[in-house]
Design a protein around this motif. Structure first.
Motif, PDB file in Angstrom:
ATOM      1  N   GLU A 430      48.861 -25.358  57.284  1.00 24.21           N
ATOM      2  CA  GLU A 430      49.928 -24.475  56.806  1.00 24.21           C
ATOM      3  C   GLU A 430      50.144 -23.370  57.838  1.00 24.21           C
ATOM      4  OE1 GLU A 430      48.802 -25.504  52.190  1.00 24.21           O
ATOM      5  OE2 GLU A 430      48.516 -23.449  52.880  1.00 24.21           O
ATOM      6  N   GLN A 431      51.169 -22.549  57.571  1.00 24.25           N
ATOM      7  CA  GLN A 431      51.538 -21.555  58.580  1.00 24.25           C
ATOM      8  C   GLN A 431      51.042 -20.151  58.246  1.00 24.25           C
ATOM      9  OE1 GLN A 431      55.792 -22.109  58.486  1.00 24.25           O
ATOM     10  NE2 GLN A 431      55.804 -22.981  60.535  1.00 24.25           N
ATOM     11  N   ALA A 540      60.816 -22.977  60.310  1.00 25.03           N
ATOM     12  CA  ALA A 540      61.090 -23.517  58.979  1.00 25.03           C
ATOM     13  C   ALA A 540      60.708 -24.991  58.903  1.00 25.03           C
ATOM     14  CB  ALA A 540      62.567 -23.312  58.630  1.00 25.03           C
ATOM     15  N   LYS A 541      60.826 -25.709  60.047  1.00 26.17           N
ATOM     16  CA  LYS A 541      60.474 -27.131  60.055  1.00 26.17           C
ATOM     17  C   LYS A 541      58.993 -27.355  60.275  1.00 26.17           C
ATOM     18  CE  LYS A 541      64.726 -28.543  62.245  1.00 26.17           C
ATOM     19  NZ  LYS A 541      64.976 -28.595  63.692  1.00 26.17           N
ATOM     20  N   GLY A 542      58.225 -26.274  60.401  1.00 26.68           N
ATOM     21  CA  GLY A 542      56.787 -26.414  60.559  1.00 26.68           C
ATOM     22  C   GLY A 542      56.358 -26.687  61.986  1.00 26.68           C
ATOM     23  N   GLU A 543      57.184 -26.343  62.955  1.00 25.49           N
ATOM     24  CA  GLU A 543      56.845 -26.646  64.344  1.00 25.49           C
ATOM     25  C   GLU A 543      55.985 -25.571  65.007  1.00 25.49           C
ATOM     26  OE1 GLU A 543      60.578 -27.567  66.173  1.00 25.49           O
ATOM     27  OE2 GLU A 543      60.896 -29.286  64.846  1.00 25.49           O
ATOM     28  N   ASN A 558      63.498 -18.540  54.885  1.00 26.35           N
ATOM     29  CA  ASN A 558      62.695 -19.328  53.963  1.00 26.35           C
ATOM     30  C   ASN A 558      61.823 -20.269  54.775  1.00 26.35           C
ATOM     31  OD1 ASN A 558      61.780 -20.226  51.580  1.00 26.35           O
ATOM     32  ND2 ASN A 558      63.771 -20.833  50.763  1.00 26.35           N
ATOM     33  N   PHE A 559      60.535 -19.987  54.829  1.00 23.72           N
ATOM     34  CA  PHE A 559      59.626 -20.824  55.599  1.00 23.72           C
ATOM     35  C   PHE A 559      58.721 -21.562  54.612  1.00 23.72           C
ATOM     36  CE2 PHE A 559      60.055 -16.968  58.486  1.00 23.72           C
ATOM     37  CZ  PHE A 559      61.061 -17.530  59.258  1.00 23.72           C
ATOM     38  N   PRO A 560      59.028 -22.828  54.350  1.00 20.21           N
ATOM     39  CA  PRO A 560      58.337 -23.537  53.266  1.00 20.21           C
ATOM     40  C   PRO A 560      56.827 -23.634  53.437  1.00 20.21           C
ATOM     41  CG  PRO A 560      60.210 -24.826  54.081  1.00 20.21           C
ATOM     42  CD  PRO A 560      60.064 -23.655  54.984  1.00 20.21           C
ATOM     43  N   LEU A 561      56.342 -23.718  54.699  1.00 18.31           N
ATOM     44  CA  LEU A 561      54.904 -23.934  54.892  1.00 18.31           C
ATOM     45  C   LEU A 561      54.110 -22.645  55.050  1.00 18.31           C
ATOM     46  CD1 LEU A 561      54.782 -27.015  57.265  1.00 18.31           C
ATOM     47  CD2 LEU A 561      53.972 -26.850  54.908  1.00 18.31           C
ATOM     48  N   MET A 562      54.806 -21.512  54.959  1.00 15.90           N
ATOM     49  CA  MET A 562      54.117 -20.267  55.259  1.00 15.90           C
ATOM     50  C   MET A 562      53.314 -19.801  54.052  1.00 15.90           C
ATOM     51  SD  MET A 562      55.671 -16.975  57.034  1.00 15.90           S
ATOM     52  CE  MET A 562      55.935 -17.894  58.542  1.00 15.90           C
ATOM     53  N   THR A 563      51.990 -19.814  54.201  1.00 19.97           N
ATOM     54  CA  THR A 563      51.158 -19.443  53.058  1.00 19.97           C
ATOM     55  C   THR A 563      50.279 -18.233  53.343  1.00 19.97           C
ATOM     56  OG1 THR A 563      49.494 -21.015  53.767  1.00 19.97           O
ATOM     57  CG2 THR A 563      51.081 -21.780  52.125  1.00 19.97           C
ATOM     58  N   ARG A 598      57.043 -19.329  49.166  1.00 25.52           N
ATOM     59  CA  ARG A 598      58.293 -19.406  48.425  1.00 25.52           C
ATOM     60  C   ARG A 598      58.538 -20.793  47.847  1.00 25.52           C
ATOM     61  NH1 ARG A 598      62.539 -15.362  49.471  1.00 25.52           N
ATOM     62  NH2 ARG A 598      63.960 -17.085  49.242  1.00 25.52           N
ATOM     63  N   THR A 599      57.723 -21.777  48.261  1.00 29.06           N
ATOM     64  CA  THR A 599      57.989 -23.111  47.722  1.00 29.06           C
ATOM     65  C   THR A 599      56.851 -23.627  46.878  1.00 29.06           C
ATOM     66  OG1 THR A 599      57.492 -23.760  49.957  1.00 29.06           O
ATOM     67  CG2 THR A 599      59.744 -24.089  49.211  1.00 29.06           C
ATOM     68  N   GLY A 600      56.065 -22.722  46.326  1.00 28.27           N
ATOM     69  CA  GLY A 600      55.092 -23.167  45.346  1.00 28.27           C
ATOM     70  C   GLY A 600      53.677 -23.325  45.848  1.00 28.27           C
ATOM     71  N   LEU A 601      53.469 -23.367  47.178  1.00 33.08           N
ATOM     72  CA  LEU A 601      52.103 -23.454  47.675  1.00 33.08           C
ATOM     73  C   LEU A 601      51.393 -22.130  47.408  1.00 33.08           C
ATOM     74  CD1 LEU A 601      52.759 -25.195  51.114  1.00 33.08           C
ATOM     75  CD2 LEU A 601      51.754 -26.210  49.070  1.00 33.08           C
ATOM     76  N   LYS A 602      50.105 -22.226  47.181  1.00 26.92           N
ATOM     77  CA  LYS A 602      49.334 -20.998  46.935  1.00 26.92           C
ATOM     78  C   LYS A 602      49.334 -20.162  48.209  1.00 26.92           C
ATOM     79  CE  LYS A 602      45.686 -18.924  44.617  1.00 26.92           C
ATOM     80  NZ  LYS A 602      46.524 -17.729  44.589  1.00 26.92           N
TER      81      LYS A 602
END
Ligand code: ADP
Ligand code: ZN
Length: 738
Positions: A430-431, A540-543, A558-563, A598-602
């Motif tokens: 994750e990021q 955002a694409k996880g690169e 919105n960065f989906p993998l950012m935890t 922001r996308t549900g990951l803890k």
């Protein structure tokens, strides 16, 4: 038999004497409009955009209200030279310009100029050349030609490149056919810049509290008239979804919408999201647009071809044909304040513009300004509260790292606790985001031998080392020089030390600890808008695994993998003498930590601080924003600070210190005695020198009911006239105290 020459040769055009006069606002720092004659036959109305002579120059101005009959004889005045073929600025826009000028104490001509920044847009857009099939037969038919003819034989008009593209052939194929007379030239109206958004394109079904929230503002739109709502909801609660409903309703009514966003140039994600919802992009307005595009946006907003504009603060001065709703997203953002020529806050002026146009305005933020919060608590603004994130997304778990107990290793800036959390995040693929609002490598460079500090030659600020570029730079004026090898003071080689961290230095530390991770530094000096947009998309694409960024990562992405979000120095903004320091720190840190999960990951947020007991830190980790606002509001009320009191700041600057200080003192002495208004200073400004100009500040403090503008106007009228290099800048409701 008698006849006039014109009977034979037609009427000879001659300059008719002007028959009436009109006031015209010209882009000059004059107190009001100038009078011009109107040539016979020229149909000008208030709001008409015209070209007039001004001294030896020709300038663009706008006809203002009020006939000036009898004042000066029309024939003696210089005439208006040209009336542009463009919709006049409407009544609401003209009253708005007057209001902004009076409130900000700016010359109305300079405010009007903000509405007329794109002169080429005042003439209609030229028609574009196209072609149409004539029905003739070609001498021979190749496969390429056949494709072209299949498409064009329906008799509709095409542009050459459009037809070539659609047929998958080169334009020379079409040229060849045109030469044989198969195509005739036609002129087509220019295509609209963006398609019309469709309010019913792809609406989302709103969830419980979102639905109630949307109903309030949709009802306001339906009812028409002026209203202000504040949507106050945590990041990811669906504020955008909610105001999209109000936009849809406004579109259904056939009216236009303005969405003000800070840093719009970087928020491609927002434009795409709008496209997903409405099937078309909004018109975009900001300073990074190509000139031609800006002209088209201006023109098509005026003609009504563009229905929704998403723009930076200056979009407030676009001449909408029929504006029906204004949204101010991230309403607390300091970027809405312009501090140049006309000092204005676009959020506040948006409320004024909505009031004049009698339309709703919606302010939106996860961390509203104290001013808006007070207005919502008092009921002046409708308060719409969204307390939780949409769906399963939980807010990040926030913790303080007490840097006194968990210090970084020598020469580093990241606590072992931070590094451990980053390692775990990396393991999970994750990021992490490390946030530090300092560009460059180090904010100060000094010589270890003689203590010499590198300072800008024309500003009172230290030079910041930018190691990637091999330069030391001034962040005030942009002055830069190659990073020296030797100290210019004592000549010692290789003894310069960097003091404190900037993002580049944090990146170095990260690379040392995580050599295998993909690390990316994101900062406004690391390339133009295009490059930054691409990098934001890549994140955002996880690169990237670890992102080190300044405040430009804080906004809206919105960065989906950012935890994991780590704040390198949470105390940074608290130290200065700004009355909004705590508020700003709270807002910025909440925004940045709000990027996580922001996308549900803890997700987690870690804040490195030396002041874990500070109310800002406590408010952030406890999630008790309400308590924080209450404290701030009480504090403001006690100190009679905005919104309970009023402030105007005056900066007097000159190319020498004595002139600046003397002028500032004389201005103070010219102030009238008014109960309830006090003047602080003059004092040397914290930034005492910028670009070689010495600066002194006066701060005028009044009550909520004080007429600050009248007070300042009197000071300026009675005070000395600025001579030589002296300049006086007036900033009503200042945000900056430097
Ligand atoms: P905010 O503006 O408060 O930060 P957003 O409107 O961006 O919140 O919503 C956060 C995320 O949740 C977005 O990806 C958005 O598309 C999604 N979302 C919010 N509400 C809904 C809804 N009612 N239906 C579908 N998706 C939603
Ligand atoms: Zn400088």
């Amino acid at each position: 038999m008698s006849f006039e020459p014109s009977d034979l040769f037609g009427p000879l055009a001659k300059a008719e004497p002007a028959t009436r006069t009109v006031p015209v606002l010209v882009p000059m720092p004059a107190p009001g409009p100038y009078s011009y004659g109107v040539p016979a036959g020229m149909a000008v109305v208030p709001g008409s955009i015209v070209q007039v002579p001004l001294g030896p120059r020709k300038v663009i101005g706008v006809v203002w209200d009020g006939e000036e009959a009898g004042k000066v004889e029309a024939a003696k005045l210089r005439p208006i030279e040209k009336l542009f073929d463009c919709p006049p600025l409407d009544e609401a826009m003209r009253r708005f310009i007057d209001w902004v000028a009076a409130y900000t104490l700016s010359p109305p001509g300079l405010v009007a100029r903000m509405a007329m920044r794109t002169p080429a847009a005042f003439d209609p857009e030229p028609m574009i050349e196209g072609l149409r099939f004539t029905g003739h037969e070609p001498d021979k038919l190749t496969p390429a030609r056949r494709k072209v003819l299949e498409l064009s034989s329906d008799g509709l008009s095409w542009t050459k490149s459009g037809l070539a593209h659609a047929a998958g052939v080169s334009t020379s194929v079409i040229d060849g056919l045109a030469k044989q007379g198969l195509f005739e030239t036609v002129f087509l109206p220019p295509p609209p810049l963006v398609a019309k958004p469709d309010p019913d394109y792809a609406p989302h079904r709103l969830a419980g509290p979102q639905e109630d929230a949307a109903e309030v503002i949709v009802d306001d739109v339906k009812a028409g008239g002026f209203s202000v709502s504040l949507i106050d909801g945590v990041t990811g609660s669906g504020k955008t979804e909610v105001y999209f409903e109000a936009i849809a309703e406004t579109l259904k009514q056939g009216r236009q919408v303005l969405i003000l966003l800070p840093e719009i140039a970087l928020t491609t994600a927002f434009l795409e999201r709008f496209h997903d919802r409405f099937g078309a992009k909004p018109g975009e307005w900001h300073s990074d647009l190509a000139t031609r595009t800006r002209e088209k946006v201006w023109r098509q907003t005026a003609t009504g071809d563009i229905r929704v504009v998403a723009g930076a603060r200056s979009a407030l001065f676009l001449p909408f044909e029929d504006l029906g709703l204004i949204i101010v997203d991230e309403e607390h953002d300091p970027a809405f304040k312009q501090e140049d020529r006309v000092f204005y806050n676009a959020r506040d002026m948006a409320v004024v513009r909505a009031h004049i146009a009698k339309i709703p305005v919606v302010l939106v933020s996860a961390t509203p300004s104290v001013e808006s919060q007070v207005n919502s608590y008092s009921g002046r603004y409708k308060r719409i509260h969204l307390p939780t994130r949409f769906a399963d997304a939980a807010m990040p778990d926030l913790h303080l790292i007490d840097m006194r107990r968990h210090p970084p290793e020598k020469g580093g800036f990241l606590s072992p606790l931070m590094l451990r959390a980053m390692a775990k995040t990396l393991e999970k693929k994750e990021q992490s985001l490390l946030f530090l609002n300092r560009r460059g490598y180090a904010p100060l460079t000094l010589c270890r031998v003689c203590g010499h500090r590198f300072q800008c030659p024309q500003c009172s600020s230290w030079l910041v080392e930018h190691r990637f570029r091999g330069q030391i730079q001034c962040h005030q004026c942009g002055y830069a020089e190659p990073t020296p090898q030797a100290c210019p003071e004592c000549g010692t080689l290789d003894h310069l030390v960097a003091c404190g961290p900037g993002v580049e230095r944090i990146a170095e530390e990260v690379e040392k600890h995580f050599p295998e991770a993909r690390t990316l530094v994101l900062s406004s000096d690391m390339g133009g808008v295009k490059r930054l947009r691409l990098e934001l998309e890549a994140i955002a694409k996880g690169e990237a695994d670890i992102i080190i960024g300044t405040q430009l990562v804080a906004k809206g992405h919105n960065f989906p993998l950012m935890t994991l979000v780590g704040i390198v120095d949470a105390d940074i903004g608290l130290a200065n003498g700004d009355p909004r320091a705590a508020e700003r720190t709270f807002q910025l840190l909440s925004q940045v930590t709000g990027r996580a999960g922001r996308t549900g990951l803890k997700s987690h947020g870690l804040l490195q601080t030396y002041q874990p007991q500070h109310p800002v830190m406590m408010a952030i980790v406890s999630g008790d924003a309400g308590a924080f606002y209450e404290r701030e509001i009480t504090e403001r009320e006690r100190a009679v600070l905005p919104p309970y009191g009023r402030l105007v700041s005056m900066i007097v600057s000159a190319d020498n210190r004595i002139d600046a200080e003397t002028h500032a003192r004389q201005l103070r002495m010219a102030a009238p005695a008014v109960t309830g208004i006090a003047i602080l200073g003059p004092a040397e400004a914290p930034l005492a020198l910028i670009r070689g100009r010495h600066r002194f500040r006066l701060l005028i403090h009044g009550r909520k009911t004080s007429d600050m503008q009248a007070f300042v106007r009197t000071m300026l009228e009675r005070g000395p006239k600025p001579v030589r290099s002296i300049q006086v800048q007036v900033d009503v409701d200042p945000q900056s105290f430097l």
